[in-house]
Design a protein around this motif. Sequence first.
Motif, PDB file in Angstrom:
ATOM      1  N   GLY A  84       0.840  -1.195   0.000  1.00 16.11           N
ATOM      2  CA  GLY A  84       0.000   0.000   0.000  1.00 16.11           C
ATOM      3  C   GLY A  84       0.874   1.244   0.000  1.00 16.11           C
ATOM      4  N   GLY A  85       0.531   2.190   0.878  1.00 16.94           N
ATOM      5  CA  GLY A  85       1.287   3.428   0.907  1.00 16.94           C
ATOM      6  C   GLY A  85       1.504   3.923   2.325  1.00 16.94           C
ATOM      7  N   ILE A  86       2.243   5.021   2.398  1.00 17.45           N
ATOM      8  CA  ILE A  86       2.461   5.719   3.659  1.00 17.45           C
ATOM      9  C   ILE A  86       1.755   7.060   3.531  1.00 17.45           C
ATOM     10  CG2 ILE A  86       4.168   6.679   5.238  1.00 17.45           C
ATOM     11  CD1 ILE A  86       6.165   4.605   4.122  1.00 17.45           C
ATOM     12  N   TYR A  87       0.907   7.384   4.510  1.00 13.92           N
ATOM     13  CA  TYR A  87       0.053   8.557   4.412  1.00 13.92           C
ATOM     14  C   TYR A  87       0.118   9.394   5.683  1.00 13.92           C
ATOM     15  CZ  TYR A  87      -1.848   5.572   0.788  1.00 13.92           C
ATOM     16  OH  TYR A  87      -1.977   4.756  -0.297  1.00 13.92           O
ATOM     17  N   ASP A 109      -9.898   5.829   1.505  1.00 15.73           N
ATOM     18  CA  ASP A 109     -11.138   5.129   1.830  1.00 15.73           C
ATOM     19  C   ASP A 109     -11.128   3.740   1.213  1.00 15.73           C
ATOM     20  OD1 ASP A 109     -12.057   7.364   3.169  1.00 15.73           O
ATOM     21  OD2 ASP A 109     -13.251   8.094   1.479  1.00 15.73           O
ATOM     22  N   ASN A 110     -11.614   2.769   1.944  1.00 20.32           N
ATOM     23  CA  ASN A 110     -11.773   1.390   1.487  1.00 20.32           C
ATOM     24  C   ASN A 110     -10.468   0.697   1.094  1.00 20.32           C
ATOM     25  OD1 ASN A 110     -14.609   1.638   1.783  1.00 20.32           O
ATOM     26  ND2 ASN A 110     -14.677   2.697  -0.181  1.00 20.32           N
ATOM     27  N   SER A 111      -9.347   1.165   1.606  1.00 23.63           N
ATOM     28  CA  SER A 111      -8.081   0.499   1.291  1.00 23.63           C
ATOM     29  C   SER A 111      -8.078  -0.897   1.894  1.00 23.63           C
ATOM     30  CB  SER A 111      -6.894   1.292   1.840  1.00 23.63           C
ATOM     31  OG  SER A 111      -5.694   0.598   1.571  1.00 23.63           O
ATOM     32  N   GLU A 112      -7.633  -1.846   1.122  1.00 21.85           N
ATOM     33  CA  GLU A 112      -7.495  -3.224   1.585  1.00 21.85           C
ATOM     34  C   GLU A 112      -6.043  -3.649   1.546  1.00 21.85           C
ATOM     35  OE1 GLU A 112     -10.148  -5.678  -0.671  1.00 21.85           O
ATOM     36  OE2 GLU A 112     -11.914  -4.584  -0.017  1.00 21.85           O
ATOM     37  N   LYS A 113      -5.147  -2.679   1.527  1.00 21.49           N
ATOM     38  CA  LYS A 113      -3.722  -2.952   1.398  1.00 21.49           C
ATOM     39  C   LYS A 113      -3.002  -2.732   2.727  1.00 21.49           C
ATOM     40  CE  LYS A 113      -3.598  -1.781  -3.443  1.00 21.49           C
ATOM     41  NZ  LYS A 113      -2.817  -1.191  -4.497  1.00 21.49           N
ATOM     42  N   GLU A 114      -1.720  -3.058   2.708  1.00 23.75           N
ATOM     43  CA  GLU A 114      -0.875  -2.713   3.836  1.00 23.75           C
ATOM     44  C   GLU A 114      -0.565  -1.226   3.731  1.00 23.75           C
ATOM     45  OE1 GLU A 114       1.497  -6.966   4.121  1.00 23.75           O
ATOM     46  OE2 GLU A 114       2.502  -5.253   3.205  1.00 23.75           O
ATOM     47  N   ASP A 115      -0.941  -0.491   4.734  1.00 25.84           N
ATOM     48  CA  ASP A 115      -0.733   0.952   4.744  1.00 25.84           C
ATOM     49  C   ASP A 115      -0.140   1.369   6.079  1.00 25.84           C
ATOM     50  OD1 ASP A 115      -1.965   1.561   2.199  1.00 25.84           O
ATOM     51  OD2 ASP A 115      -3.915   1.302   3.155  1.00 25.84           O
ATOM     52  N   ILE A 116       0.581   2.479   6.050  1.00 28.25           N
ATOM     53  CA  ILE A 116       1.068   3.121   7.266  1.00 28.25           C
ATOM     54  C   ILE A 116       0.503   4.531   7.281  1.00 28.25           C
ATOM     55  CG2 ILE A 116       3.098   3.951   8.504  1.00 28.25           C
ATOM     56  CD1 ILE A 116       4.663   1.614   7.218  1.00 28.25           C
ATOM     57  N   VAL A 117      -0.124   4.895   8.408  1.00 25.67           N
ATOM     58  CA  VAL A 117      -0.744   6.215   8.530  1.00 25.67           C
ATOM     59  C   VAL A 117      -0.155   6.926   9.746  1.00 25.67           C
ATOM     60  CG1 VAL A 117      -2.896   7.493   8.774  1.00 25.67           C
ATOM     61  CG2 VAL A 117      -2.866   5.349   7.482  1.00 25.67           C
ATOM     62  N   ILE A 118       0.245   8.166   9.533  1.00 25.97           N
ATOM     63  CA  ILE A 118       0.899   8.977  10.561  1.00 25.97           C
ATOM     64  C   ILE A 118       0.003  10.153  10.905  1.00 25.97           C
ATOM     65  CG2 ILE A 118       2.872  10.500  10.973  1.00 25.97           C
ATOM     66  CD1 ILE A 118       4.246   8.723   8.681  1.00 25.97           C
ATOM     67  N   ILE A 140       1.478   6.164  14.808  1.00 25.76           N
ATOM     68  CA  ILE A 140       1.819   5.495  13.555  1.00 25.76           C
ATOM     69  C   ILE A 140       0.971   4.229  13.542  1.00 25.76           C
ATOM     70  CG2 ILE A 140       3.590   4.347  12.189  1.00 25.76           C
ATOM     71  CD1 ILE A 140       5.659   6.142  13.602  1.00 25.76           C
ATOM     72  N   ASN A 141       0.039   4.152  12.596  1.00 22.62           N
ATOM     73  CA  ASN A 141      -0.844   2.992  12.473  1.00 22.62           C
ATOM     74  C   ASN A 141      -0.383   2.152  11.285  1.00 22.62           C
ATOM     75  OD1 ASN A 141      -2.520   3.710  14.658  1.00 22.62           O
ATOM     76  ND2 ASN A 141      -3.609   5.152  13.355  1.00 22.62           N
ATOM     77  N   ILE A 142      -0.120   0.867  11.558  1.00 19.57           N
ATOM     78  CA  ILE A 142       0.377  -0.051  10.542  1.00 19.57           C
ATOM     79  C   ILE A 142      -0.718  -1.069  10.254  1.00 19.57           C
ATOM     80  CG2 ILE A 142       2.188  -1.712   9.974  1.00 19.57           C
ATOM     81  CD1 ILE A 142       3.830  -0.257  12.279  1.00 19.57           C
ATOM     82  N   PHE A 143      -1.344  -0.948   9.087  1.00 18.48           N
ATOM     83  CA  PHE A 143      -2.484  -1.787   8.694  1.00 18.48           C
ATOM     84  C   PHE A 143      -2.017  -2.978   7.879  1.00 18.48           C
ATOM     85  CE2 PHE A 143      -4.267   2.373   9.397  1.00 18.48           C
ATOM     86  CZ  PHE A 143      -5.517   2.132   9.913  1.00 18.48           C
ATOM     87  N   VAL A 144      -2.571  -4.151   8.191  1.00 12.39           N
ATOM     88  CA  VAL A 144      -2.287  -5.372   7.437  1.00 12.39           C
ATOM     89  C   VAL A 144      -3.593  -6.157   7.293  1.00 12.39           C
ATOM     90  CG1 VAL A 144      -1.080  -7.595   7.470  1.00 12.39           C
ATOM     91  CG2 VAL A 144       0.109  -5.529   8.220  1.00 12.39           C
ATOM     92  N   PRO A 145      -3.938  -6.564   6.064  1.00 12.24           N
ATOM     93  CA  PRO A 145      -5.145  -7.385   5.893  1.00 12.24           C
ATOM     94  C   PRO A 145      -5.035  -8.700   6.664  1.00 12.24           C
ATOM     95  CG  PRO A 145      -4.372  -6.559   3.784  1.00 12.24           C
ATOM     96  CD  PRO A 145      -3.305  -6.245   4.788  1.00 12.24           C
ATOM     97  N   ASP A 146      -6.169  -9.161   7.155  1.00 14.59           N
ATOM     98  CA  ASP A 146      -6.209 -10.450   7.839  1.00 14.59           C
ATOM     99  C   ASP A 146      -5.914 -11.562   6.840  1.00 14.59           C
ATOM    100  OD1 ASP A 146      -6.921  -9.098  10.130  1.00 14.59           O
ATOM    101  OD2 ASP A 146      -9.029  -9.691  10.059  1.00 14.59           O
ATOM    102  N   GLN A 147      -5.504 -12.703   7.365  1.00 18.90           N
ATOM    103  CA  GLN A 147      -5.254 -13.867   6.521  1.00 18.90           C
ATOM    104  C   GLN A 147      -6.345 -14.903   6.740  1.00 18.90           C
ATOM    105  OE1 GLN A 147      -1.444 -15.431   7.635  1.00 18.90           O
ATOM    106  NE2 GLN A 147      -1.973 -15.576   9.792  1.00 18.90           N
ATOM    107  N   LYS A 148      -6.610 -15.672   5.702  1.00 17.07           N
ATOM    108  CA  LYS A 148      -7.603 -16.749   5.804  1.00 17.07           C
ATOM    109  C   LYS A 148      -6.933 -17.987   6.343  1.00 17.07           C
ATOM    110  CE  LYS A 148     -10.505 -15.044   2.093  1.00 17.07           C
ATOM    111  NZ  LYS A 148     -11.064 -15.296   0.763  1.00 17.07           N
TER     112      LYS A 148
END
Length: 132
Positions: free
Chosen positions: A24-27, A33-42, A59-67
């Motif tokens: 994903g990206g760093i923001y 909105d509706n990102s389903e990627k790995e993102d970092i938000v500051i 610093i929020n580090i987002f990772v989609p869950d795994q099945k």
Amino acid sequence: MRTTNETNSILFEALTDLKSEINGGIYKKKRPDNSEKEDIVINTTFLTTTLPQTGLSNINIFVPDQKVKIKGTEQKQPNDERLEYLVSLVYDKLKASKIEGLLLWPTHETPIEEPGVGQHYINLRIEWNIHK
């Protein structure tokens, strides 16, 4: 004196090399909105206005869950391995960042579920002590 926008930019610059590590990206402030990627938000929640300045950023580090299959049923679970890997990279970048007159350090790490989205994130709280 520093501003919240400046502290966001300082963290952004410290982490910019991690763009190649995530899909994903760093923001600053908000993720798409509706990102389903790995993102970092500051984002910076507060910064005092007199020297020495103190403040708090996230610093929020987002990772989609795994099945995964549990007792024959497919479910989504946090991807703890990936979260831990990305958190360690962020810690390394923060430790390596040195700016004269400014100290920053992680104080809290909290795993959080993003309800209804199938993602979890780690919230890192960063405290500031700014002398110049």
